[in-house]
Structure formats: structure tokens, C-alpha cells
Design a protein around this motif. Structure first.
Motif, PDB file in Angstrom:
ATOM      1  N   VAL A   7     -63.321  30.077  88.981  1.00  0.00           N
ATOM      2  CA  VAL A   7     -64.300  31.075  88.564  1.00  0.00           C
ATOM      3  C   VAL A   7     -63.643  32.447  88.473  1.00  0.00           C
ATOM      4  O   VAL A   7     -63.058  32.940  89.449  1.00  0.00           O
ATOM      5  CB  VAL A   7     -65.495  31.123  89.532  1.00  0.00           C
ATOM      6  N   ARG A   8     -63.756  33.039  87.290  1.00  0.00           N
ATOM      7  CA  ARG A   8     -63.295  34.413  87.089  1.00  0.00           C
ATOM      8  C   ARG A   8     -64.478  35.347  87.309  1.00  0.00           C
ATOM      9  O   ARG A   8     -65.502  35.249  86.619  1.00  0.00           O
ATOM     10  CB  ARG A   8     -62.736  34.585  85.670  1.00  0.00           C
ATOM     11  N   THR A   9     -64.336  36.278  88.251  1.00  0.00           N
ATOM     12  CA  THR A   9     -65.440  37.167  88.610  1.00  0.00           C
ATOM     13  C   THR A   9     -65.198  38.625  88.240  1.00  0.00           C
ATOM     14  O   THR A   9     -66.123  39.425  88.318  1.00  0.00           O
ATOM     15  CB  THR A   9     -65.703  37.097  90.124  1.00  0.00           C
ATOM     16  N   CYS A  10     -63.957  38.974  87.889  1.00  0.00           N
ATOM     17  CA  CYS A  10     -63.651  40.390  87.638  1.00  0.00           C
ATOM     18  C   CYS A  10     -62.805  40.542  86.379  1.00  0.00           C
ATOM     19  O   CYS A  10     -62.130  39.605  85.944  1.00  0.00           O
ATOM     20  CB  CYS A  10     -62.944  41.014  88.840  1.00  0.00           C
ATOM     21  N   GLU A  11     -62.858  41.738  85.801  1.00  0.00           N
ATOM     22  CA  GLU A  11     -62.083  42.016  84.592  1.00  0.00           C
ATOM     23  C   GLU A  11     -60.589  41.937  84.869  1.00  0.00           C
ATOM     24  O   GLU A  11     -59.826  41.407  84.064  1.00  0.00           O
ATOM     25  CB  GLU A  11     -62.430  43.407  84.052  1.00  0.00           C
TER      26      GLU A  11
ATOM     27  N   VAL B 217     -71.470  34.228  93.491  1.00  0.00           N
ATOM     28  CA  VAL B 217     -71.509  33.258  92.402  1.00  0.00           C
ATOM     29  C   VAL B 217     -72.571  32.222  92.759  1.00  0.00           C
ATOM     30  O   VAL B 217     -72.435  31.490  93.749  1.00  0.00           O
ATOM     31  CB  VAL B 217     -70.147  32.581  92.204  1.00  0.00           C
ATOM     32  N   ARG B 218     -73.632  32.161  91.964  1.00  0.00           N
ATOM     33  CA  ARG B 218     -74.756  31.280  92.238  1.00  0.00           C
ATOM     34  C   ARG B 218     -74.790  30.145  91.202  1.00  0.00           C
ATOM     35  O   ARG B 218     -74.206  30.258  90.124  1.00  0.00           O
ATOM     36  CB  ARG B 218     -76.054  32.066  92.210  1.00  0.00           C
TER      37      ARG B 218
ATOM     38  N   PRO C  69     -57.598  41.965  91.545  1.00  0.00           N
ATOM     39  CA  PRO C  69     -57.222  43.131  92.359  1.00  0.00           C
ATOM     40  C   PRO C  69     -55.760  43.091  92.784  1.00  0.00           C
ATOM     41  O   PRO C  69     -55.201  42.023  93.061  1.00  0.00           O
ATOM     42  CB  PRO C  69     -58.151  43.018  93.570  1.00  0.00           C
ATOM     43  N   THR C  70     -55.148  44.260  92.837  1.00  0.00           N
ATOM     44  CA  THR C  70     -53.768  44.378  93.309  1.00  0.00           C
ATOM     45  C   THR C  70     -53.692  45.147  94.626  1.00  0.00           C
ATOM     46  O   THR C  70     -52.617  45.252  95.222  1.00  0.00           O
ATOM     47  CB  THR C  70     -52.897  45.095  92.258  1.00  0.00           C
ATOM     48  N   THR C  71     -54.815  45.699  95.086  1.00  0.00           N
ATOM     49  CA  THR C  71     -54.894  46.368  96.376  1.00  0.00           C
ATOM     50  C   THR C  71     -56.110  45.831  97.124  1.00  0.00           C
ATOM     51  O   THR C  71     -57.044  45.302  96.513  1.00  0.00           O
ATOM     52  CB  THR C  71     -55.011  47.889  96.228  1.00  0.00           C
ATOM     53  N   TRP C  72     -56.105  45.967  98.434  1.00  0.00           N
ATOM     54  CA  TRP C  72     -57.211  45.468  99.225  1.00  0.00           C
ATOM     55  C   TRP C  72     -58.471  46.310  99.016  1.00  0.00           C
ATOM     56  O   TRP C  72     -58.427  47.536  99.022  1.00  0.00           O
ATOM     57  CB  TRP C  72     -56.862  45.475 100.713  1.00  0.00           C
ATOM     58  N   SER C  73     -59.572  45.632  98.829  1.00  0.00           N
ATOM     59  CA  SER C  73     -60.885  46.255  98.772  1.00  0.00           C
ATOM     60  C   SER C  73     -61.906  45.229  99.227  1.00  0.00           C
ATOM     61  O   SER C  73     -61.768  44.029  98.943  1.00  0.00           O
ATOM     62  CB  SER C  73     -61.215  46.715  97.344  1.00  0.00           C
ATOM     63  N   GLU C  74     -62.932  45.674  99.946  1.00  0.00           N
ATOM     64  CA  GLU C  74     -63.997  44.761 100.366  1.00  0.00           C
ATOM     65  C   GLU C  74     -64.972  44.455  99.237  1.00  0.00           C
ATOM     66  O   GLU C  74     -65.833  43.588  99.379  1.00  0.00           O
ATOM     67  CB  GLU C  74     -64.765  45.353 101.545  1.00  0.00           C
ATOM     68  N   ASP C  75     -64.822  45.114  98.127  1.00  0.00           N
ATOM     69  CA  ASP C  75     -65.766  44.980  97.011  1.00  0.00           C
ATOM     70  C   ASP C  75     -65.315  43.855  96.080  1.00  0.00           C
ATOM     71  O   ASP C  75     -64.795  44.099  94.995  1.00  0.00           O
ATOM     72  CB  ASP C  75     -65.862  46.308  96.257  1.00  0.00           C
ATOM     73  N   PHE C  76     -65.504  42.615  96.513  1.00  0.00           N
ATOM     74  CA  PHE C  76     -65.150  41.488  95.661  1.00  0.00           C
ATOM     75  C   PHE C  76     -66.260  40.443  95.688  1.00  0.00           C
ATOM     76  O   PHE C  76     -67.076  40.396  96.614  1.00  0.00           O
ATOM     77  CB  PHE C  76     -63.804  40.867  96.055  1.00  0.00           C
ATOM     78  N   ALA C  77     -66.277  39.618  94.657  1.00  0.00           N
ATOM     79  CA  ALA C  77     -67.289  38.565  94.555  1.00  0.00           C
ATOM     80  C   ALA C  77     -66.825  37.317  95.298  1.00  0.00           C
ATOM     81  O   ALA C  77     -65.626  37.070  95.452  1.00  0.00           O
ATOM     82  CB  ALA C  77     -67.564  38.236  93.092  1.00  0.00           C
ATOM     83  N   SER C  78     -67.798  36.521  95.737  1.00  0.00           N
ATOM     84  CA  SER C  78     -67.508  35.292  96.470  1.00  0.00           C
ATOM     85  C   SER C  78     -68.571  34.251  96.115  1.00  0.00           C
ATOM     86  O   SER C  78     -69.462  34.513  95.315  1.00  0.00           O
ATOM     87  CB  SER C  78     -67.481  35.568  97.974  1.00  0.00           C
TER      88      SER C  78
END
Length: 207
Positions: A108-112, A90-91, A115-124
Motif C-alpha cells: 500500500v502506497r500512502t504518501c506522495e 488504511v481501511r 519519508p527520508t526523515t523521522w516524523s510521527e505523521d505517517f499512515a498505518s
């Protein structure tokens, strides 16, 4: 009655956590029956489970635990931004079109879908975004992912920009049903005197 949005995920044994963090577990220490009028339970879990507030102690040994921080940043006007599909960081330019008159709290909402399970694919957050928001008077930032830093980060640059600017943070929010705009945030951490974080029951209320 003003409308309320519950922006906290459920806390359960299968709640998404960073690998190695302590999952939720519960046992009964007393049950209603002959000679016992109540049910009592004991729980074990990471304070970073579900929607939670990181303490400065989480990223600095000599910093305050969550029970010592002011509650003021966790209660009051806030603005929800949508930056879905804008990439992994997030810039400032993602928030700039709607930043005029921004209150002291930014979510800030970054995803549709949160997540309900762990994943490294998330915004920061990009570290420079934290610095920029601080210059605008922002006192708290929140995000619908597991962290304000990428999962692979070993330096936690955005967390340390929070520390440098004395900002508070909420992580793991659920903003799926919340339109972009201004609200009242209520997300008070517990007064845990030694903890590096606290779960919160985070809600938004229409103004």
C-alpha cells in the motif's frame, strides 16, 4: 528483460528510524595495502532500518525470529494499491474498489514521497483491515511508512492482528514510482536466527 522497480530506500547513517533505534554505522577492519589484499568492514544497525521484514518475535516474546519464518510470503505475485490522501489509517473501503482477484501479497502506497526523515505523521493499517485481508487469503502486507501501527501506539493492535492471522509484513518501502497494479514481489529477509526483523532488498518485477 522484465522491468524491475527497486522499492528499498538507501541505508545510511542518516536513515530515518524510530527514536532510540540503532542507526547505521560502519568501520573498516582491514584495508587494501601491503600484506592485505582486501577491504573488510563491520556494520552496526537496527534490523528495522530501511525496507525490512518484521519477525513475529518483534511483537511476541514466544514467537519465531525472522530466520525461522517461511520465505514463501516474500516471493510471488502482489498488488500495489494507492491510498494517498485517504487519512491516517488504511481501511478496507480504501482497497475494496480494486480487491477482486487479489493475490497473497498486498503493498500500500500512502504518501506522495516516502519519508527520508523521522516524523510521527505517517499512515498505518487499521486492525480490521489486517483481519479482512486475511479472510481474502492475503499472506503478506507492506506499506511505505515506518510502521503498520501509528507512531503513538503502545498496544500495536495491527501488529497483533498480523500475529493472530499468521501474516508477514514489510515496512519502509518506497513506492513513489510504482503505478497501482499487479507485480511479482521479491523481498527475502536474511536468515538471522535470533533477530526480531531483517533488512530486505525489496524489488517488484513486471509480470
Amino acid at each position: 528483460m522484465k522491468r524491475i522497480w527497486d522499492i528499498s530506500p538507501p541505508i545510511a547513517p542518516d536513515s530515518a528510524l524510530f527514536p532510540g533505534d540503532e542507526p547505521y554505522s560502519q568501520k573498516w577492519t582491514a584495508r587494501i595495502g601491503p600484506g592485505c589484499p582486501v577491504n573488510l568492514s563491520a556494520i552496526t544497525m537496527s534490523p528495522h532500518i530501511g525496507a525490512h521484514a518484521d519477525a513475529p518475535l518483534h511483537y511476541a516474546d514466544d514467537a519465531p525470529a525472522i530466520g525461522a519464518v517461511s520465505l514463501v510470503p516474500y516471493l510471488g505475485p502482489c498488488r500495489v494499491f494507492h491510498v494517498i490522501g485517504k487519512g491516517q489509517l488504511v481501511r478496507p473501503e480504501h482497497l475494496l474498489p480494486f480487491i477482486e482477484g487479489v493475490p497473497e501479497r498486498v503493498l500500500v502506497r500512502t504518501c506522495e514521497r516516502a519519508p527520508t526523515t523521522w516524523s510521527e505523521d505517517f499512515a498505518s493499517f487499521a486492525p480490521e483491515t489486517i483481519d479482512w485481508l486475511a479472510t481474502l487469503g492475503v499472506k503478506l502486507v507492506g506499506i511505505d511508512s515506518q510502521s503498520v501501527d501509528p507512531a503513538s501506539s503502545k498496544t500495536l493492535d495491527s501488529h497483533h492482528r498480523l500475529l493472530a492471522n499468521d501474516l508477514r509484513v514489510l515496512e519502509n518501502l518506497v513506492l513513489d514510482e510504482v503505478p497501482a497494479g499487479d507485480y511479482e514481489l521479491i523481498a527475502l529477509p536474511l536468515k538471522l536466527t535470533q533477530a526480531c526483523a531483517s533488512p530486505v532488498r525489496a524489488v517488484l518485477r513486471e509480470l
